[in-house]
Scaffold this motif. Structure first.
Motif, mmCIF file in Angstrom:
data_model
loop_
_atom_site.group_PDB
_atom_site.id
_atom_site.type_symbol
_atom_site.label_atom_id
_atom_site.label_comp_id
_atom_site.label_asym_id
_atom_site.label_seq_id
_atom_site.Cartn_x
_atom_site.Cartn_y
_atom_site.Cartn_z
ATOM 1 N N LEU A 25 0.824 -1.208 0.000
ATOM 2 C CA LEU A 25 0.000 0.000 0.000
ATOM 3 C C LEU A 25 0.853 1.252 0.000
ATOM 4 O O LEU A 25 0.621 2.183 -0.766
ATOM 5 N N TYR A 26 1.860 1.280 0.861
ATOM 6 C CA TYR A 26 2.791 2.402 0.890
ATOM 7 C C TYR A 26 3.997 2.024 1.737
ATOM 8 O O TYR A 26 4.006 1.007 2.432
ATOM 9 N N SER A 27 5.017 2.825 1.675
ATOM 10 C CA SER A 27 6.201 2.657 2.508
ATOM 11 C C SER A 27 6.666 4.025 2.969
ATOM 12 O O SER A 27 6.367 5.045 2.338
ATOM 13 N N PHE A 28 7.374 4.046 4.081
ATOM 14 C CA PHE A 28 7.866 5.322 4.601
ATOM 15 C C PHE A 28 9.156 5.075 5.364
ATOM 16 O O PHE A 28 9.346 4.011 5.960
ATOM 17 N N GLU A 29 10.043 6.046 5.318
ATOM 18 C CA GLU A 29 11.325 5.907 6.001
ATOM 19 C C GLU A 29 11.114 6.090 7.491
ATOM 20 O O GLU A 29 10.481 7.048 7.934
ATOM 21 N N LEU A 30 11.635 5.149 8.251
ATOM 22 C CA LEU A 30 11.344 5.157 9.669
ATOM 23 C C LEU A 30 12.565 4.896 10.527
ATOM 24 O O LEU A 30 12.732 5.501 11.571
ATOM 25 N N PHE A 31 13.425 4.033 10.092
ATOM 26 C CA PHE A 31 14.549 3.596 10.912
ATOM 27 C C PHE A 31 15.735 4.498 10.621
ATOM 28 O O PHE A 31 16.480 4.293 9.682
ATOM 29 N N THR A 32 15.896 5.524 11.442
ATOM 30 C CA THR A 32 16.799 6.617 11.123
ATOM 31 C C THR A 32 18.207 6.445 11.656
ATOM 32 O O THR A 32 19.071 7.263 11.360
ATOM 33 N N GLY A 33 18.459 5.454 12.478
ATOM 34 C CA GLY A 33 19.808 5.294 13.021
ATOM 35 C C GLY A 33 20.136 3.836 13.252
ATOM 36 O O GLY A 33 19.263 2.997 13.407
#
Length: 371
Positions: free
Chosen positions: A286-294
């Motif tokens: 459905l969608y993706s999003f950047e989440l894991f920043t470190g």
């Protein structure tokens, strides 16, 4: 008001809160009779499904189990009274349907002390189920039979696993029917892939759904495990090869069965939905999003709330492990931002979120409501 037509009384009582409705039963016999009749219980539930949903959030802190109620439009966590469970008992929030919540306790030292409860958090009514044929296990499923015509046709599945010599095992499965108030032995029907990791569950139609993740020599394997509460059988569906290999969180989104997963290669969180239930090829990203920043921070999904907001448990990596403290955060897909809720949890593994509705269904007695 006793001379009012039923449709007028219905419109009046539907506008009362669940607590006011409970108090109104004490006014007179005619009100009590009307408010406890199956037709009104059904109409009240249908209205609540549209207007009065809330989320129950369960977590452990300092080895004590806690339940909060969350009204999504407020983004506040409020304590709930669960005094029917002893203070020293840790419990699992198994699932919820039609306003009834299933909880289970598990005492590994003395399994016969373990219990399963059905609870209506709106009315505070609860019951402990009769002991199953085998003791209550660490893996309990909660489901509902939608084709029986009854709003309270709840099903509980108790899954005991006995290892002889790994990977050989024997499963002892028994199933409880709320309407019959009895357990039925199903035998050794447990799929081996569910043993490795079950995580949370989702009720979808007449199925209890888990997403099993296990590790083999050639890599990680994940599959959808379904238990059909009508036909008393398990079913396994392999997931698409294009899905990320990491462990997946099963949930429900806008009426679809969904998976939330972390794609380590792209450092993004992906949300998938099954457009045709039971059809492997119908999985759609459905969608993706950047989440894991470190590299030392990880966000573990707990579930969807309100309009595409997601609860996560935020963990910090110490050396090679993700350790305490862990904190609950709310991520808004619309605003692409986090909101820290200042709630500390022991571990994401035993943190659960289920959606519930206000309901007049009693866990203490059956009703006969035709759909």
């Amino acid at each position: 008001m006793a001379s009012f037509p039923d449709d007028i009384l219905t419109e009046i009582f539907l506008r009362l809160s669940i607590r006011a409705s409970g108090r109104s039963r004490c006014v007179c016999k005619s009100w009590k009779s009307f408010l406890t009749k199956p037709p009104f219980i059904k109409v009240y539930l249908e209205r609540s499904i549209k207007l009065h949903k809330f989320d129950l959030f369960k977590y452990d802190l300092d080895n004590f189990s806690i339940v909060h109620i969350c009204y999504s439009h407020e983004n506040q966590l409020l304590d709930l009274n669960i005094s029917f469970i002893e203070d020293d008992e840790k419990f699992k929030l198994v699932g919820s349907h039609n306003g009834i919540v299933c909880l289970s306790t598990f005492d590994c030292k003395n399994p016969h002390r373990s219990k399963i409860f059905l609870w209506n958090p709106s009315t505070s009514e609860n019951i402990a189920l009769p002991q199953p044929i085998f003791h209550v296990s660490n893996l309990v499923g909660f489901g509902f039979n939608p084709i029986s015509g009854h709003l309270d046709d709840f099903i509980v599945v108790n899954l005991n696993i006995y290892f002889e010599q790994r990977p050989n095992y024997t499963s002892l499965v028994d199933m409880y029917s709320f309407r019959r108030n009895c357990w039925k032995q199903l035998g050794n029907i447990f799929p081996p892939s569910l043993i490795q990791h079950s995580g949370n569950q989702v009720i979808f139609k007449n199925f209890i759904c888990w997403c099993s993740c296990f590790h083999l020599d050639h890599g990680t394997v994940t599959s959808l495990i379904l238990f059909d509460v009508v036909n008393d059988v398990f079913r396994e569906i392999a997931l698409l090869d294009m899905m990320p290999l990491e462990e997946k969180h099963i949930s429900s989104l806008d009426g679809w069965l969904s998976l939330i997963t972390h794609n380590s290669s792209t450092r993004q969180c992906e949300v998938w939905i099954m457009k045709e239930f039971g059809a492997r090829e119908s999985w759609t990203k459905l969608y993706s999003f950047e989440l894991f920043t470190g590299s030392i921070v990880r966000y573990w999904p707990v579930g969807f709330v309100y309009y595409r907001e997601v609860f996560f448990v935020k963990s910090t990596q110490v050396r090679s492990l993700f350790e305490s403290p862990n904190y609950l955060v709310l991520y808004s897909l619309q605003n692409d931002k986090f909101e820290a809720l200042e709630v500390e949890v022991d571990s994401y593994c035993i943190t659960r979120l289920v959606t519930c509705v206000e309901s007049l269904i009693s866990p203490s007695s059956t009703i006969s409501v035709e759909r």
